[in-house]
Design a protein around this motif. Structure first.
Motif, PDB file in Angstrom:
ATOM      1  N   ARG A 228     -12.671   4.817  10.460  1.00 41.16           N
ATOM      2  CA  ARG A 228     -12.016   5.985  11.032  1.00 41.16           C
ATOM      3  C   ARG A 228     -12.063   7.185  10.088  1.00 41.16           C
ATOM      4  NH1 ARG A 228      -6.072   6.435  13.827  1.00 41.16           N
ATOM      5  NH2 ARG A 228      -6.135   8.678  14.042  1.00 41.16           N
ATOM      6  N   ASN A 229     -11.792   6.986   8.798  1.00 45.87           N
ATOM      7  CA  ASN A 229     -11.820   8.099   7.850  1.00 45.87           C
ATOM      8  C   ASN A 229     -13.211   8.692   7.734  1.00 45.87           C
ATOM      9  OD1 ASN A 229      -9.152   7.670   7.418  1.00 45.87           O
ATOM     10  ND2 ASN A 229      -9.369   6.809   5.383  1.00 45.87           N
ATOM     11  N   THR A 230     -14.216   7.852   7.708  1.00 49.00           N
ATOM     12  CA  THR A 230     -15.585   8.338   7.614  1.00 49.00           C
ATOM     13  C   THR A 230     -15.970   9.130   8.848  1.00 49.00           C
ATOM     14  OG1 THR A 230     -16.143   6.393   6.302  1.00 49.00           O
ATOM     15  CG2 THR A 230     -17.969   7.629   7.254  1.00 49.00           C
ATOM     16  N   ILE A 231     -15.621   8.618  10.009  1.00 51.49           N
ATOM     17  CA  ILE A 231     -15.957   9.305  11.260  1.00 51.49           C
ATOM     18  C   ILE A 231     -15.212  10.635  11.352  1.00 51.49           C
ATOM     19  CG2 ILE A 231     -15.735   9.171  13.775  1.00 51.49           C
ATOM     20  CD1 ILE A 231     -16.245   6.128  13.451  1.00 51.49           C
ATOM     21  N   ALA A 232     -13.943  10.671  10.960  1.00 47.63           N
ATOM     22  CA  ALA A 232     -13.175  11.919  11.003  1.00 47.63           C
ATOM     23  C   ALA A 232     -13.746  12.947  10.040  1.00 47.63           C
ATOM     24  CB  ALA A 232     -11.714  11.645  10.679  1.00 47.63           C
ATOM     25  N   SER A 233     -14.148  12.524   8.858  1.00 48.17           N
ATOM     26  CA  SER A 233     -14.726  13.459   7.890  1.00 48.17           C
ATOM     27  C   SER A 233     -16.046  14.023   8.387  1.00 48.17           C
ATOM     28  CB  SER A 233     -14.941  12.769   6.542  1.00 48.17           C
ATOM     29  OG  SER A 233     -13.734  12.372   5.993  1.00 48.17           O
TER      30      SER A 233
ATOM     31  N   GLY B  34     -10.204  21.874  10.275  1.00 47.94           N
ATOM     32  CA  GLY B  34      -8.973  21.467   9.601  1.00 47.94           C
ATOM     33  C   GLY B  34      -8.145  20.508  10.426  1.00 47.94           C
ATOM     34  N   LEU B  35      -8.078  20.745  11.741  1.00 41.45           N
ATOM     35  CA  LEU B  35      -7.327  19.831  12.610  1.00 41.45           C
ATOM     36  C   LEU B  35      -7.959  18.450  12.655  1.00 41.45           C
ATOM     37  CD1 LEU B  35      -6.336  22.023  15.687  1.00 41.45           C
ATOM     38  CD2 LEU B  35      -4.911  21.293  13.787  1.00 41.45           C
ATOM     39  N   VAL B  36      -9.275  18.411  12.767  1.00 41.91           N
ATOM     40  CA  VAL B  36      -9.960  17.112  12.798  1.00 41.91           C
ATOM     41  C   VAL B  36      -9.785  16.397  11.467  1.00 41.91           C
ATOM     42  CG1 VAL B  36     -12.232  16.015  12.891  1.00 41.91           C
ATOM     43  CG2 VAL B  36     -11.615  17.720  14.578  1.00 41.91           C
ATOM     44  N   PHE B  37      -9.874  17.131  10.374  1.00 36.82           N
ATOM     45  CA  PHE B  37      -9.734  16.499   9.065  1.00 36.82           C
ATOM     46  C   PHE B  37      -8.313  16.026   8.813  1.00 36.82           C
ATOM     47  CE2 PHE B  37      -9.937  16.443   4.367  1.00 36.82           C
ATOM     48  CZ  PHE B  37     -11.016  15.590   4.243  1.00 36.82           C
ATOM     49  N   LYS B  38      -7.319  16.736   9.337  1.00 40.57           N
ATOM     50  CA  LYS B  38      -5.920  16.341   9.144  1.00 40.57           C
ATOM     51  C   LYS B  38      -5.534  15.143  10.007  1.00 40.57           C
ATOM     52  CE  LYS B  38      -1.581  16.661   7.947  1.00 40.57           C
ATOM     53  NZ  LYS B  38      -1.195  16.166   6.646  1.00 40.57           N
ATOM     54  N   PHE B  39      -5.850  15.210  11.301  1.00 38.93           N
ATOM     55  CA  PHE B  39      -5.363  14.189  12.218  1.00 38.93           C
ATOM     56  C   PHE B  39      -6.376  13.102  12.522  1.00 38.93           C
ATOM     57  CE2 PHE B  39      -2.822  17.988  13.298  1.00 38.93           C
ATOM     58  CZ  PHE B  39      -1.608  17.489  12.889  1.00 38.93           C
ATOM     59  N   GLY B  40      -7.583  13.236  12.078  1.00 43.20           N
ATOM     60  CA  GLY B  40      -8.593  12.224  12.345  1.00 43.20           C
ATOM     61  C   GLY B  40      -8.647  11.122  11.309  1.00 43.20           C
TER      62      GLY B  40
END
Length: 173
Positions: free
Chosen positions: A20-25, A160-166
């Motif tokens: 999940r962290n990799t995909i969000a980044s 920023g939203l994707v990086f914060k909540f993803g």
């Protein structure tokens, strides 16, 4: 063709928890950076690249104040500061799970996050005002600088939203 789509929708086949962290980044980076991947060396550099690249292009293409007022760069600077403020506070600090010390503790983290979101929304709204009030309504012959200001702030905001909540923060502890 439907067999292909059904195989793509198979969510039980892939363990999204670890990725999940990799995909969000990556998703946040794609939102704000569409070109020139050789200039970025880390995930933190990916966030602002496209937005800043667009505004630099507009500033170089239209150097005269009549075409592009240079005070419009303030929106991008405020969006960048807001991005850093939003992502400096973890979700655990906001919930009070992992943060109990400091000046204001959990309340301070929430105030910091609130101010960061207000700055991000404010810069996005200001960029829309610049686009429509400064270029579209006045019917200027050159509209690209207004579009560049808007897209710069939109890419920084949504990245920023994707990086914060993803992301998940389970791996940080």
């Amino acid at each position: 063709m439907s067999g292909l789509l059904e195989s793509v929708r198979c969510s039980e086949c892939v363990d999204w928890g670890e990725k999940r962290n990799t995909i969000a980044s990556v998703a946040a980076g794609v939102l704000v950076r569409a070109a020139l991947p050789l200039l970025c060396r880390s995930a933190s550099e990916l966030k602002f690249f496209t937005g800043w690249w667009i505004i630099i292009d507009a500033a170089v293409k239209y150097p005269k104040m009549e075409d592009f007022n240079h005070s419009y760069h303030a929106c991008g600077v405020i969006a960048t500061i807001a991005f850093l403020m939003i992502n400096a506070v973890s979700n655990g600090q906001v919930r009070g799970d992992s943060y109990s010390e400091g000046c204001l503790g959990q309340t301070g983290a929430r105030i910091w996050l609130f101010i960061g979101f207000m700055m991000a929304f404010g810069s996005l709204i200001a960029s829309m005002w610049i686009l429509f009030g400064g270029y579209v309504v006045k019917e200027k012959t050159v509209v690209y600088p207004g579009i560049a200001v808007f897209f710069q702030n939109a890419f920084i905001f949504f990245g920023g939203l994707v990086f914060k909540f993803g992301r998940t923060e389970d791996l940080w502890q």
